[in-house]
Design a protein around this motif. Structure first.
Motif, PDB file in Angstrom:
ATOM      1  N   PRO A 148     -26.985 -92.138  40.109  1.00  0.00           N
ATOM      2  CA  PRO A 148     -28.138 -91.947  40.715  1.00  0.00           C
ATOM      3  C   PRO A 148     -28.379 -91.629  39.489  1.00  0.00           C
ATOM      4  CG  PRO A 148     -26.762 -91.088  42.193  1.00  0.00           C
ATOM      5  CD  PRO A 148     -25.411 -91.985  40.908  1.00  0.00           C
ATOM      6  N   LEU A 149     -27.831 -90.496  37.873  1.00  0.00           N
ATOM      7  CA  LEU A 149     -28.840 -90.683  36.716  1.00  0.00           C
ATOM      8  C   LEU A 149     -29.612 -91.923  36.057  1.00  0.00           C
ATOM      9  CD1 LEU A 149     -26.166 -88.302  35.927  1.00  0.00           C
ATOM     10  CD2 LEU A 149     -28.909 -87.562  36.707  1.00  0.00           C
ATOM     11  N   VAL A 150     -28.586 -93.162  36.787  1.00  0.00           N
ATOM     12  CA  VAL A 150     -29.342 -94.158  35.529  1.00  0.00           C
ATOM     13  C   VAL A 150     -30.341 -94.511  36.561  1.00  0.00           C
ATOM     14  CG1 VAL A 150     -28.461 -96.993  34.982  1.00  0.00           C
ATOM     15  CG2 VAL A 150     -27.050 -95.087  35.192  1.00  0.00           C
ATOM     16  N   LEU A 233     -23.812-101.477  29.146  1.00  0.00           N
ATOM     17  CA  LEU A 233     -24.681-100.618  28.068  1.00  0.00           C
ATOM     18  C   LEU A 233     -25.788-100.249  27.852  1.00  0.00           C
ATOM     19  CD1 LEU A 233     -23.593 -97.444  27.586  1.00  0.00           C
ATOM     20  CD2 LEU A 233     -22.018 -98.952  25.622  1.00  0.00           C
ATOM     21  N   PRO A 234     -26.002-101.608  27.338  1.00  0.00           N
ATOM     22  CA  PRO A 234     -27.165-101.372  26.318  1.00  0.00           C
ATOM     23  C   PRO A 234     -28.325-102.072  27.681  1.00  0.00           C
ATOM     24  CG  PRO A 234     -25.985-103.790  25.721  1.00  0.00           C
ATOM     25  CD  PRO A 234     -25.077-102.997  27.042  1.00  0.00           C
ATOM     26  N   GLN A 235     -27.914-102.474  28.940  1.00  0.00           N
ATOM     27  CA  GLN A 235     -29.322-102.473  29.902  1.00  0.00           C
ATOM     28  C   GLN A 235     -29.190-101.306  30.489  1.00  0.00           C
ATOM     29  OE1 GLN A 235     -29.130-105.230  32.774  1.00  0.00           O
ATOM     30  NE2 GLN A 235     -27.957-106.716  31.231  1.00  0.00           N
ATOM     31  N   ALA A 236     -28.035 -99.952  30.060  1.00  0.00           N
ATOM     32  CA  ALA A 236     -28.341 -98.542  30.944  1.00  0.00           C
ATOM     33  C   ALA A 236     -29.101 -97.681  30.111  1.00  0.00           C
ATOM     34  CB  ALA A 236     -26.918 -98.100  31.433  1.00  0.00           C
ATOM     35  N   ALA A 245     -28.108 -90.119  26.507  1.00  0.00           N
ATOM     36  CA  ALA A 245     -27.109 -88.862  25.612  1.00  0.00           C
ATOM     37  C   ALA A 245     -25.571 -88.637  26.072  1.00  0.00           C
ATOM     38  CB  ALA A 245     -27.987 -87.274  25.666  1.00  0.00           C
ATOM     39  N   LEU A 246     -25.797 -88.217  27.704  1.00  0.00           N
ATOM     40  CA  LEU A 246     -23.942 -88.029  28.591  1.00  0.00           C
ATOM     41  C   LEU A 246     -23.431 -88.957  28.386  1.00  0.00           C
ATOM     42  CD1 LEU A 246     -23.203 -85.136  29.675  1.00  0.00           C
ATOM     43  CD2 LEU A 246     -24.192 -86.199  32.595  1.00  0.00           C
ATOM     44  N   LEU A 247     -23.758 -90.433  29.343  1.00  0.00           N
ATOM     45  CA  LEU A 247     -23.444 -91.579  29.020  1.00  0.00           C
ATOM     46  C   LEU A 247     -22.591 -91.850  27.919  1.00  0.00           C
ATOM     47  CD1 LEU A 247     -26.180 -94.363  31.768  1.00  0.00           C
ATOM     48  CD2 LEU A 247     -23.702 -92.566  31.741  1.00  0.00           C
ATOM     49  N   VAL A 250     -20.566 -87.872  25.922  1.00  0.00           N
ATOM     50  CA  VAL A 250     -20.057 -86.947  26.573  1.00  0.00           C
ATOM     51  C   VAL A 250     -18.731 -87.687  27.845  1.00  0.00           C
ATOM     52  CG1 VAL A 250     -19.389 -85.271  27.821  1.00  0.00           C
ATOM     53  CG2 VAL A 250     -21.964 -85.251  26.321  1.00  0.00           C
ATOM     54  N   ALA A 251     -19.720 -89.262  29.039  1.00  0.00           N
ATOM     55  CA  ALA A 251     -19.049 -88.805  30.652  1.00  0.00           C
ATOM     56  C   ALA A 251     -18.708 -90.088  30.315  1.00  0.00           C
ATOM     57  CB  ALA A 251     -20.215 -88.992  31.863  1.00  0.00           C
ATOM     58  N   VAL A 252     -19.234 -90.943  30.002  1.00  0.00           N
ATOM     59  CA  VAL A 252     -18.673 -92.317  30.626  1.00  0.00           C
ATOM     60  C   VAL A 252     -17.926 -93.664  30.009  1.00  0.00           C
ATOM     61  CG1 VAL A 252     -19.564 -94.848  31.766  1.00  0.00           C
ATOM     62  CG2 VAL A 252     -20.805 -92.920  32.722  1.00  0.00           C
ATOM     63  N   VAL A 253     -18.265 -93.532  28.889  1.00  0.00           N
ATOM     64  CA  VAL A 253     -17.385 -94.317  27.484  1.00  0.00           C
ATOM     65  C   VAL A 253     -16.494 -93.438  26.758  1.00  0.00           C
ATOM     66  CG1 VAL A 253     -17.994 -95.122  25.125  1.00  0.00           C
ATOM     67  CG2 VAL A 253     -20.130 -95.180  27.067  1.00  0.00           C
ATOM     68  N   LYS A 254     -17.251 -92.209  26.910  1.00  0.00           N
ATOM     69  CA  LYS A 254     -15.896 -91.338  26.099  1.00  0.00           C
ATOM     70  C   LYS A 254     -14.168 -91.054  27.351  1.00  0.00           C
ATOM     71  CE  LYS A 254     -15.941 -90.291  22.909  1.00  0.00           C
ATOM     72  NZ  LYS A 254     -17.699 -89.953  22.198  1.00  0.00           N
ATOM     73  N   ALA A 255     -14.769 -91.404  28.975  1.00  0.00           N
ATOM     74  CA  ALA A 255     -13.361 -91.107  29.656  1.00  0.00           C
ATOM     75  C   ALA A 255     -13.127 -92.443  29.719  1.00  0.00           C
ATOM     76  CB  ALA A 255     -14.305 -91.154  30.968  1.00  0.00           C
TER      77      ALA A 255
END
Lengths: 498, 568
Positions: A148-150, A233-236, A245-247, A250-255
């Motif tokens: 939903p954030l995207v 990723l580039p499309q997001a 910043a989050l993606l 912090v969150a997705v890529v780091k996860a």
């Protein structure tokens, strides 16, 4: 429930409860919403620091929840989870401040901040996961929380990007599920442990375990944006800047990267992987991603897309460090880059968001002379960019140093060449941006001057990148001290026999 | 000498003020106090000079937490370099004071100037490898702001070439540092003594620090940079920052404590070629900054030769160190004085007095080794080093030294003539720059004579034989210059500095092909660019295809079928 378990649950609830409440709030109650967000993040950071102190002195934090026979949910705090938890909490606070400033006067803020809080809850869950099943559970929930954030903006482009993201993430998730189930079928239910599973399984199921490893890496590789799984990723990037910043920090890529770390260190273990001989494959994929991401970054004129490809390239440093798991120095480099890359990338995205929100700048070619109008933002951007290139005393140099030392120690000359070429490519696509901003003259009016006030932009947009840029410099200057990320990473690595 | 490790806070604060004062002033330049701070610019150099003059040897302060563990202190060599750097930066800052009155980017220039200064002072005091690397990087990257300051097309191009070579140098140093730390297991420079280096390390160190001094073949940035930077910045570059490269070589390859005969040949040959090339490159231009740049390449080439001779064996190394230091001091003082002369002449519109012209000629010919100048002392030292090494070095030097001296004479006369022919509108407020020039000229004329360190060589240079050997090349150079002037120099070199198509331009075209989207009309520059250019649209197509979710879905389905097949 003892105090340790209470602590773990509180850490999760400190962002979950505000999230649920925010969903129920009406749109106008923005003060209450902001208050909830800040309280939640401050409570979370305090609890995390308490947990870290406890872990440092050897306390055990663990909650087990049996789901079905043979499958249990396990949340545990070990030094590695402390690293990721601290990073997430601190960066969440800063991103919250930033998001509040960024989305002023935007519609649907209740939904946004609700999902925002859920996203961080799930990320902490990933960090605290104590076995693969728990990890998988929170990993899939992360996809649901970030979708939903995207698509927040609701435009055609966002919806397409969101759909793409789901396809990639769910495919990866399904592969991950198959691999986890298969692994459990062979080695039995297993918690993350410093030595991985017992080597005796290798003698009987060697090639199958190798294949499962590849599947696991594919599963987390989607989120970690390993080439060729990086397409989402580039499309997001079409999402608002706080989401990017989050993606990306912090969150997705780091996860995803964290997943690779867990699989290599805690599921398979260094010894098993060395016996299996599958590490050169991981090195090759990581090295290819590093170069590929950088070459494609060169071609982008859109600032956020260039930063997206840069992320793809930089996160693979972590995978590269993990692939040299027999070298303690390389593992230190990879782990510490988890923190350092997060700090630097979030600064860059904050600054990109500032440029877009204040002056309507989205392309690098529009950035000529912008440093005169927004010197503090560009100063923060410059520090982070120099860190990406690996120039001392920023933290970027520290991670590159350890990775380089690890490659040399292991005799992997070609990986050192990859590092050097990557630095040169980073310079090639970051330095021109800095030169445009600081040395060129402004060409005509800004695309859309949306803010004119006492400071160069809204304070809530200005302060977070300055804070993170300061940390990028400071953490590099005191890298060898007791309280730097590097010191904690050394503490983590002490627990493994590499 | 064993360093006394006194880790008191007192010395830590004192030593940090060398680099710390410029950094503090730099920070203040970002606040509303900037006007006051910019007027007080020369104060930034004072702590460094005080430290160089008063702090005793063997003071060494370490901080385990700083960066990757740092150590700073002063030893004999460092002291000399620090006094020199402090002096040159002081004079350069004084000459800035009346400049830039109407420049919009004044603050930006001051910020980069102060950062480069901090880096220069910091690296001299550094006793750990990381400290040196950190401040060297700080200085190098800050100098971009000085080179590209004026903002016009040539300045930007000079800046690009400079930055490109700086990055190459940084990466070479990074790799060299990795290898060194791995070999010696320590990060202190003093632990490098007696270590045996892999040949790759020598080459990397040669490249890394050689770029700073304009060693062939990495000299491409020097002449455009000196030509396009504002005069005070060019002075700082030529008079002080270039020495960071020599100091780097001295620190990382301690002469007298390591020896590498094969590597020595690399240095000697590269240096000799540079000595000759620099003269030709300088003659090829009518811009004084470029001429002085050519001279710098040439003189640094000679210094490289001396360093190479010092690498031949440990005994030669011990003998070469004083020669090296003397040469560095002599060159810095003379070169900065010539830059101040150029600045003064530009601001006054022309050379206003015979004394000024005489001073310029004296300094210029000092570089060529005219008798009774510091140049003669240095040349004597060089000859004695060659004698000490024996054949074949002595034989080569009897031929090589006069050759370079003749070339330098011609080049310097070329420079003096350009200044003499200058006739433009004078600017006002030139008292300070006049004082600066007088001070720098005095330093050139007097320093090596009154310095006890150079006593041996200075007394030897006054011997009749030396005077004779020194005057011959200068006389020959004067003669050739006047000959050439009539015929070639006026015709062939009328056009000024031609835009050379060098390696950098080829690489830049390659990169531009990669970067820009609409490149259909452009012809690729060569085979390599052509093949990559053809590859780029394919890469873009592949990216686009991978972005479509149908592709993902199909590959996922394929994977599922594979798995199913395996299970069955």
């Amino acid at each position: 429930m003892n105090s340790g378990q209470l602590l773990l649950v509180s850490i999760l609830l400190s962002s979950f409860i505000p999230g649920i409440i925010i969903f129920c709030l009406p749109e106008e109650k923005h003060r209450l919403r902001t208050l909830l967000n800040f309280c939640g993040s401050i409570v979370k950071i305090s609890l995390v620091l308490v947990m870290n102190a406890g872990i440092y002195y050897g306390h055990v934090f663990e909650i087990r929840l049996p789901l079905i026979p043979g499958v249990e949910l396990l949340l545990s705090g070990d030094p590695l989870s402390a690293l990721f938890t601290t990073l997430s909490s601190v960066l969440w606070l800063l991103t919250t401040v930033y998001a509040v400033g960024y989305l002023e006067d935007s519609p649907n803020r209740s939904h946004f901040f609700g999902y925002f809080s859920l996203c961080v809850t799930v990320t902490i869950g990933i960090a605290l996961a104590g076995n693969l099943v728990t990890f998988l559970l929170f990993y899939e929930m992360l996809t649901l929380a970030t979708y939903p954030l995207v698509i927040h903006r609701g435009t055609e482009k966002s919806l397409r990007a969101g759909r793409n993201y789901l396809m990639y993430a769910f495919s990866g998730g399904a592969v991950f599920l198959v691999a986890v189930v298969w692994l459990q079928a062979i080695v039995g239910p297993m918690d993350f442990s410093a030595s991985g599973f017992s080597p005796m399984y290798l003698t009987s199921h060697g090639s199958v375990l190798t294949f499962i490893f590849i599947l696991l890496i594919i599963g987390v590789g989607v989120k970690a944006a390993l080439v060729p799984l990086h397409g989402w990723l580039p499309q997001a990037m079409v999402a608002p800047a706080p989401v990017s910043a989050l993606l990306h920090a912090v969150a997705v890529v780091k996860a995803g990267a964290f997943g690779i770390v867990r699989i290599v260190l805690d599921v398979y273990g260094a010894h098993n992987l060395l016996l299996m001989g599958v590490l050169p494959l991981l090195s090759a994929v990581a090295a290819f991603t590093i170069i590929y991401g950088s070459v494609l970054a060169l071609q982008q004129d859109d600032l956020k897309r260039r930063l997206a490809y840069s992320t793809i390239s930089q996160v693979s440093y972590i995978a590269l460090g993990m692939s040299m798991v027999d070298q303690q120095l390389a593992v230190i480099g990879g782990l510490v880059h988890l923190v350092h890359q997060g700090l630097m990338k979030i600064t860059l995205f904050f600054c990109a968001g500032n440029l877009a929100e204040t002056l309507g700048i989205h392309r690098i070619s529009e950035m000529r002379g912008v440093a005169r109008r927004m010197p503090l933002t560009m100063a923060a951007f410059s520090i982070a960019a120099l860190g990406m290139i690996g120039i001392p005393p920023t933290v970027g140099f520290v991670s590159k140093w350890y990775l380089g030392l690890g490659s040399l120690a292991g005799g992997n000359w070609w990986l050192l060449v990859v590092l050097v070429v990557s630095s040169l490519l980073n310079a090639w696509y970051f330095l021109p941006i800095l030169i445009y901003a600081w040395f060129d003259k402004q060409q005509g009016p800004w695309p859309e001057e949306l803010y004119v006030g006492r400071f160069e932009t809204r304070l809530m947009l200005l302060v977070p990148p300055l804070v993170t840029a300061f940390i990028v410099m400071a953490a590099g200057l005191v890298a060898n001290a007791q309280i730097s990320p590097l010191a904690w990473v050394r503490f983590i690595v002490r627990g493994y026999t590499l | 000498m064993t360093p006394l490790i006194s880790e008191t806070i007192f010395y830590a604060l004192i030593l940090s003020s060398a680099a710390g004062t410029p950094l503090l002033m730099l920070f203040l330049c970002c606040t509303p106090l900037r006007m006051k701070v910019m007027q007080l610019l020369p104060l930034a150099t004072v702590p460094a000079l005080l430290i160089a003059l008063t702090v005793p040897d063997d003071v060494s302060v370490g901080a385990g937490w700083f960066f990757m563990s740092g150590r700073m202190g002063l030893d004999g060599t460092g002291r000399i370099f620090l006094i020199l750097a402090g002096f040159v930066w002081l004079l350069a800052s004084l000459s800035i004071l009346s400049l830039f009155k109407s420049d919009h980017n004044r603050t930006r220039f001051h910020i980069f100037f102060l950062t480069a200064m901090a880096g220069n002072f910091g690296l001299i005091l550094a006793q750990g490898m990381f400290g040196y690397y950190l401040f060297f990087a700080m200085m190098s990257f800050a100098s971009y702001g000085l080179v590209a300051h004026e903002g016009h097309k040539d300045a930007r191009r000079a800046g690009r070439i400079y930055l490109f070579l700086v990055m190459i140098g940084e990466m070479a140093l990074f790799t060299a540092l990795l290898c060194l730390v791995q070999t010696c297991n320590s990060m202190a420079l003093s632990d490098l003594a007696g270590a045996s280096y892999h040949p790759v390390i020598f080459i990397l160190l040669f490249i890394g620090f050689g770029i700073k001094i304009g060693a062939l073949p990495f000299h491409g940035w020097l002449i455009p940079a000196y030509q396009n930077a504002p005069a005070p910045a060019a002075t700082a570059l030529a008079g002080s920052m270039v020495n960071a490269g020599i100091l780097g070589w001295l620190r990382f390859m301690p002469l007298g404590q390591i020896s590498y005969p094969d590597g020595a040949m690399l240095f000697i040959i590269a240096g000799a070629l540079a000595a000759i090339y620099g003269v030709i490159a300088g003659l090829n231009s009518k811009q004084p900054g470029a001429v002085l740049g050519g001279s710098s390449i040439s003189q640094m080439g000679l210094i490289t030769v001396v360093f190479g001779m010092g690498l031949l064996d440990q005994d030669a190394g011990i003998y070469a160190i004083p020669v090296l230091i003397l040469y560095v001091v002599h060159h810095s003082l003379a070169k900065s004085s010539l830059f101040f002369a150029y600045d003064l002449t530009t601001r006054e519109g022309k050379i206003v007095s015979h004394f000024q012209l005489a001073a310029i000629l004296f300094t210029a010919l000092a570089l060529a080794g005219m008798p009774f100048t510091s140049g003669a002392i240095v040349k004597t030292a060089f000859k004695e080093l060659a004698i000490h090494l024996g054949e074949p070095w002595y034989g080569i030097s009897t031929f090589f030294l006069p050759l370079t001296a003749t070339g330098t004479t011609i080049l310097m006369l070329h420079f003096a003539r350009i200044l003499k022919n200058m006739n433009t509108i004078p600017k006002s407020g030139n008292i300070l720059i006049q004082l600066v020039f007088v001070a720098s000229f005095t330093a050139v004329a007097a320093t090596l004579w009154i310095w006890p360190f150079a006593d041996d060589f200075s007394s030897h240079s006054l011997e009749r034989e030396q005077i004779f050997q020194g005057s011959l090349p200068v006389a020959a150079g004067c003669f050739l210059f006047f000959l050439l002037q009539r015929s070639v120099l006026t015709t062939k070199f009328q056009t000024g500095t031609p835009k050379r198509k060098n390696l950098f331009d080829t690489i830049k075209c390659l990169a531009t092909d990669l970067v820009q989207k609409k490149r259909k009309e452009r012809q690729p520059q060569n085979m390599l660019a052509g093949s990559i250019y053809r590859l780029v649209p394919y890469l873009r197509k592949i990216e686009k295809i991978m972005g479509r979710w149908q592709v993902v879905g199909l590959s996922y389905l394929a994977l599922c079928f594979c798995l199913l097949f395996l299970l069955l």
